[in-house]
Scaffold this motif. Structure first.
Motif, short mmCIF file in Angstrom:
data_model
loop_
_atom_site.label_atom_id
_atom_site.label_comp_id
_atom_site.label_asym_id
_atom_site.label_seq_id
_atom_site.Cartn_x
_atom_site.Cartn_y
_atom_site.Cartn_z
N SER A 9 0.87 -1.18 0.00
CA SER A 9 0.00 0.00 0.00
C SER A 9 0.90 1.22 0.00
N GLN A 11 1.13 5.45 0.37
CA GLN A 11 0.57 6.73 0.74
C GLN A 11 1.58 7.79 0.33
N HIS A 12 1.27 9.03 0.55
CA HIS A 12 2.11 10.12 0.07
C HIS A 12 3.58 9.97 0.47
#
Length: 97
Positions: A9, A11-12
């Motif tokens: 996964s 994210q930023h």
């Protein structure tokens, strides 16, 4: 062969690789494939090892390689969820591992 799973996964500022199964000579290449498929430049690479009950020398070498690669990309490697046996392997390997 025991089951093994890798999930990614992103994210930023963080990439999380969740691993389940044994981290050994046969399974390490799957983690390398997963990390090669995402950009970790200036991001934290978090390896969630809560599902890893066993790690051998190949797993240790992989973690060392991921650490060097993360730092070279301006990021960091973070381990989470270490179970007893993988934690012990890291303790035995000593500081700087």
């Amino acid at each position: 062969m025991p089951s093994f799973d890798v999930r990614v996964s992103s994210q930023h500022n963080r990439v999380v690789i969740t691993v389940a199964g044994e981290l050994d000579f046969d399974t390490c290449p799957r983690i390398t494939q997963a990390t090669d498929a995402v950009s970790i430049r200036d991001r934290t690479l978090c390896l969630d090892m809560a599902g890893v009950s066993f790690m051998d020398a190949s797993g240790l070498a992989l973690l060392q390689s991921l650490h060097r690669h993360s730092e070279a990309q301006g990021g960091a490697l973070e381990l989470s969820g270490l179970q007893a046996q993988p934690r012990r392997v890291l303790e035995l390997a000593g500081p700087g591992t």
